[in-house]
Design an enzyme around this catalytic site. Structure first.
Site, PDB file in Angstrom:
ATOM      1  N   ASP A   1       0.827  -1.206   0.000  1.00  0.00           N
ATOM      2  CA  ASP A   1       0.000   0.000   0.000  1.00  0.00           C
ATOM      3  C   ASP A   1       0.866   1.264   0.000  1.00  0.00           C
ATOM      4  O   ASP A   1       2.060   1.206   0.302  1.00  0.00           O
ATOM      5  CB  ASP A   1      -0.897  -0.037   1.239  1.00  0.00           C
ATOM      6  CG  ASP A   1      -2.148   0.819   1.082  1.00  0.00           C
ATOM      7  OD1 ASP A   1      -2.256   1.548   0.080  1.00  0.00           O
ATOM      8  OD2 ASP A   1      -3.011   0.741   1.971  1.00  0.00           O
TER       9      ASP A   1
ATOM     10  N   ASP B   1     -10.820   4.433  -1.135  1.00  0.00           N
ATOM     11  CA  ASP B   1     -11.342   3.566  -0.077  1.00  0.00           C
ATOM     12  C   ASP B   1     -12.867   3.600  -0.024  1.00  0.00           C
ATOM     13  O   ASP B   1     -13.473   4.661   0.030  1.00  0.00           O
ATOM     14  CB  ASP B   1     -10.830   4.020   1.289  1.00  0.00           C
ATOM     15  CG  ASP B   1      -9.370   3.671   1.488  1.00  0.00           C
ATOM     16  OD1 ASP B   1      -8.657   3.485   0.481  1.00  0.00           O
ATOM     17  OD2 ASP B   1      -8.954   3.597   2.652  1.00  0.00           O
TER      18      ASP B   1
HETATM   19  C1  9PG Z   1      -4.738   1.116   5.790  1.00  0.00           C
HETATM   20  C2  9PG Z   1      -5.583   1.536   4.614  1.00  0.00           C
HETATM   21  C3  9PG Z   1      -6.244   0.336   3.899  1.00  0.00           C
HETATM   22  C4  9PG Z   1      -6.932   0.833   2.648  1.00  0.00           C
HETATM   23  C5  9PG Z   1      -5.953   1.583   1.779  1.00  0.00           C
HETATM   24  C6  9PG Z   1      -5.351   2.739   2.540  1.00  0.00           C
HETATM   25  O1  9PG Z   1      -4.626   9.620   3.693  1.00  0.00           O
HETATM   26  N1  9PG Z   1      -5.327   8.917   4.368  1.00  0.00           N
HETATM   27  O2  9PG Z   1      -5.894   9.372   5.379  1.00  0.00           O
HETATM   28  C7  9PG Z   1      -5.544   7.555   3.989  1.00  0.00           C
HETATM   29  C8  9PG Z   1      -6.181   6.683   4.861  1.00  0.00           C
HETATM   30  C9  9PG Z   1      -6.418   5.380   4.486  1.00  0.00           C
HETATM   31  C10 9PG Z   1      -6.046   4.956   3.232  1.00  0.00           C
HETATM   32  C11 9PG Z   1      -5.432   5.800   2.371  1.00  0.00           C
HETATM   33  C12 9PG Z   1      -5.161   7.116   2.750  1.00  0.00           C
HETATM   34  O3  9PG Z   1      -6.359   3.665   2.857  1.00  0.00           O
HETATM   35  O4  9PG Z   1      -6.556   2.046   0.610  1.00  0.00           O
HETATM   36  O5  9PG Z   1      -7.472  -0.263   1.925  1.00  0.00           O
HETATM   37  O6  9PG Z   1      -5.286  -0.634   3.584  1.00  0.00           O
HETATM   38  O7  9PG Z   1      -4.733   2.251   3.724  1.00  0.00           O
HETATM   39  O8  9PG Z   1      -4.159   2.212   6.399  1.00  0.00           O
END
Ligand code: 9PG
Length: 782
Positions: A434, A495
């Site tokens: 990720d 997401d």
């Molecule tokens: C885990 C998550 C999950 C999810 C991914 C990814 O910037 N942000 O606040 C932010 C939060 C969550 C995020 C992406 C960006 O989601 O897509 O499936 O794995 O990370 O932290």
């Protein structure tokens, strides 16, 4: 076999031509003019190639020499035309190539600069297909600029991928997370990553430009609707071209044939083949901890859900149990596990394997949190800004996170040690990688000659080599074209969340309050938008991950209608099916929705209106099996103002049996169109259409989202014996109903695997209800 591409010499320069396209060139400026032969569509006149360099005027082609050669690449045979221009006074040589294959409607083009100076040349961008900003160079289109439609691709998984009108503002995505560059602030100016499509609704014609290679440079397609300009360019990040060396752009495809959907499908085929896509033979399904437990996930949560899956193998035939964010000590300190996983990640992997599932683990290997031990010990592995301090990749987990420098040999060696331990030590057979964009952010790297894309791919190649070809890599927060060939699956949207949306349609059109961050772009609606808009990637670039299905009734604001809409989009996308609820708490009728998506369909549906709307409302899959030709349509109400609406579906010619799955309703034989009155906002209808041939046949099933594609495996009508035989497979729910039209006849006897079964008569159809745990045979005598 297609006729070979031909070439010749015109008045202004050489040309290439195949069945679909003619590309004329001009020797005086190296420009090209592609013409679609069907309808003589010639939108771009004298599209230039030119080089943007630091601190000096652009390098442009002058008088060119040409040559034409036979050509062969991963897309097949064809002809290659080269135009070269030696610009002595600037100390460079420019070369432009155009390839026309025998068997494809698009041409490929690329450009190169050779440095013939004594000093390095600092290249900013290579413009590959760039309409000149002068009256005769403007795109020739029939529609007014405001009526043009632009399909734009986001640069990474979560970035908005959608269509806009020519007077709208582009997605206001903040760099570096959602965009490589700041968004354009003026209406009608769009920056699309990898590939973009411009559609002229008045002419009904469409122009696609997109890179089919993406190993070194980031490609962007810039469209200026009011200015009627298009510019496909490869960003070279200012890397130095040493004396005597040549820098090539990526190959860019230009397609003028067919409509936007067809063009994107052809483009996906080409990109997948040129980049050696890995497409799994079957698309996996699983359970993911994230969307219920988030970072609070514990060992016990995972074990409880594992036990639930073990106890429900018939209902939930999934392969993977994936632990998401929440086990690690810090972002970057992956091998140090926190107190919520007391028995360690190796133990948990063995436990998952013992139960017969593939253990999956989430990591963000290209991020280093400022608080992590890895960063404290190896600050030199972070990508730097111009001031030499680490560049911010993303602020998250309440701290700054920097991007990993893939050009640093020690950082690559660390990746190798990390994935050896995760896969061979702990035993994970599936990794979700990720926040991968972290390795592709702009900045200074250890190797000053490495572009961001090269650094990104070099780091990914280490991971792939270490993980090995047998294990499954799911990309996330990852670039699109530059990841092809590395992943088995890739997240193609933002997401999902247990709510419909954060920003209203109006708010999303506005530049204010600020450029959009990831947390503004979460929710079921935007996840569904990308799932539909990137359907064409599935099976061509990798297996699409449309993000998780949430069916729960606790800790959610999604209504049943919205849950069904999410399930319909994920199911028809044929992408990965990842459930992310606390399964113990899910009511049986909601578990049924998960069952209906298992296994995933063999092929993705097509969003019919992807260029007309930002979130398509018509998603269609045509299945041509002779014993059961089927047209399956997801019809959505994505009304911008959240109103109830009538939805009309225009039908192909002929008479159709129509069956609506969610409401389980046989609608009779329909012709011309069907209308669904007052469909709730965010709701959908899932309609199975089968041709009426006047004979008894299956018209509806309730087991699986494919409405028969996987759960009906054979069907015979014996006219002499007046007997219908239907072969049934276990796909989907165990308990199911099968609807059969009697075509006006009377059912004399019905047998399931030879034993009598009850049939209920409902007008022109009869209904049987039964369980299927394996193959079953339904026979009806009339
Ligand atoms: C885990 C998550 C999950 C999810 C991914 C990814 O910037 N942000 O606040 C932010 C939060 C969550 C995020 C992406 C960006 O989601 O897509 O499936 O794995 O990370 O932290």
């Amino acid at each position: 076999m297609a006729e070979p591409a031909a070439s010749g010499l015109g008045r202004n320069g050489p040309w290439l031509q195949n069945r679909w396209l003619r590309v004329e060139t001009r020797q005086d400026d190296g420009s090209i003019s592609p013409v679609a032969l069907d309808g003589a569509f010639r939108p771009a006149e004298r599209a230039l190639a030119w080089i943007e360099v630091d601190g000096e005027p652009p390098l442009r082609f002058e008088r060119t020499d040409y040559d034409v050669q036979p050509h062969e690449d991963a897309l097949g045979k064809g002809r290659r035309l080269a135009l070269t221009s030696a610009i002595g006074r600037r100390g460079v040589r420019l070369r432009r190539e155009v390839v026309l294959h025998d068997g494809h409607p698009y041409c490929l083009t690329r450009v190169a600069v050779t440095n013939e100076r004594r000093d390095p040349l600092q290249v900013r961008a290579l413009h590959v297909f760039s309409t000149p900003d002068e009256p005769r160079g403007r795109l020739r289109l029939q529609a007014k600029p405001a009526d043009l439609r632009v399909w734009r691709n986001g640069w990474q998984s979560w970035a908005p991928t959608m269509s806009f009108g020519g007077a709208q503002l582009d997605a206001q995505s903040a760099p570096p997370v959602l965009s490589p560059e700041p968004p354009h602030g003026e209406p009608g100016r769009f920056a699309s990553d990898d590939v973009g499509v411009l559609f002229d609704p008045a002419a009904g014609r469409s122009l696609l430009a997109g890179c089919v290679t993406a190993c070194d440079l980031l490609t962007q397609v810039f469209v200026d609707a009011p200015g009627r300009l298009i510019d496909a360019r490869c960003l070279a990040d200012g890397v130095g071209v040493a004396p005597g060396e040549t820098l090539w752009s990526e190959w860019v495809a230009i397609d003028l044939a067919g409509g936007p959907t067809e063009q994107l499908e052809h483009y996906g085929d080409a990109l997948g083949r040129m980049m050696g896509a890995r497409v799994p033979a079957s698309t996996p399904a699983g359970w993911c901890s994230w969307y219920y437990f988030f970072t609070g996930v514990t060992e016990d949560d995972v074990v409880r859900n594992l036990r639930f899956l073990e106890g429900h193998r018939r209902e939930l035939p999934v392969q993977t149990v994936q632990i998401d964010d929440g086990y690690q000590a810090d972002i970057g300190d992956w091998l140090t596990v926190n107190e919520k996983f007391p028995r360690g990640m190796g133990w948990l992997a063995s436990e998952i394997k013992r139960a017969g599932y593939t253990p999956g683990l989430w990591l963000a290997p290209f991020l280093l949190a400022e608080s992590s031990r890895t960063y404290a010990e190896h600050a030199e592995w972070a990508v730097k800004g111009d001031d030499g301090t680490p560049a911010l990749a993303i602020f998250g987990w309440e701290r700054r996170n920097f991007g990993l420098d893939g050009s640093h040999p020690e950082a690559r060696a660390w990746l190798q040690r990390l994935f050896r331990e995760v896969c061979d030590g702990w035993g994970y057979g599936y990794v979700k990688l990720d926040f991968l964009f972290g390795a592709a952010i702009a900045g200074r790297r250890h190797d000053p000659h490495t572009t961001r894309i090269r650094a990104y791919r070099d780091a990914l190649a280490v991971v792939r080599d270490t993980v090995g070809p047998e294990r499954f890599i799911l990309g996330c927060g990852s670039l699109m074209a530059p990841s092809v060939g590395m992943f088995d699956g890739n997240r193609i949207g933002p997401d999902v969340a247990p709510f419909w949306r954060k920003l209203t349609h109006e708010e999303r059109q506005q530049p204010h309050p600020r450029p959009r961050l990831v947390e503004d772009e979460m929710g079921a609606e935007v996840a569904i938008r990308n799932t539909l808009q990137r359907s064409w990637m599935h099976g061509r670039l990798w297996a699409n991950d449309p993000d998780c299905l949430l069916v729960r009734t606790d800790r959610t604001k999604l209504t049943l209608e919205e849950t069904r809409t999410l399930a319909t989009a994920i199911g028809l996308s044929a992408g990965m099916m990842l459930a992310s609820d606390d399964l113990d708490q899910v009511p049986a009728d909601r578990l049924d929705i998960i069952s209906m998506l298992l296994p995933p369909l063999p092929r993705a549906a097509t969003p019919v209106d992807l260029i007309e709307r930002d979130v398509p409302e018509h998603y269609e899959l045509v299945d041509g099996r002779v014993f059961d030709p089927l047209r399956l349509v997801g019809l959505f109400n994505f009304d911008y103002h959240d109103e109830t609406r009538d939805l009309a579906l225009a039908l192909p010619p002929g008479r159709w049996h129509a069956f609506e799955l969610w409401g389980e309703q046989y609608l009779g034989v329909v012709e011309g169109s069907v209308t669904f009155a007052s469909v709730e906002a965010h709701g959908c209808r899932l309609i199975a259409l089968r041709p009426d041939d006047g004979r008894p046949r299956v018209v509806g099933t309730t087991a699986h989202i494919g409405a028969g594609i996987l759960d009906i495996t054979g069907q015979r009508w014996d006219g002499d014996a007046r007997r219908l035989t239907v072969e049934i497979a276990s796909a989907g729910k165990r308990r199911r109903r099968v609807y059969v039209t009697t075509a006006g006849l009377r059912v004399r006897r019905a047998l399931l695997d030879g034993s009598p079964i009850e049939v209920a008569s409902r007008g022109n159809v009869v209904v049987c209800e039964f369980d299927a745990d394996g193959e079953r045979r339904l026979e009806m005598a009339f």
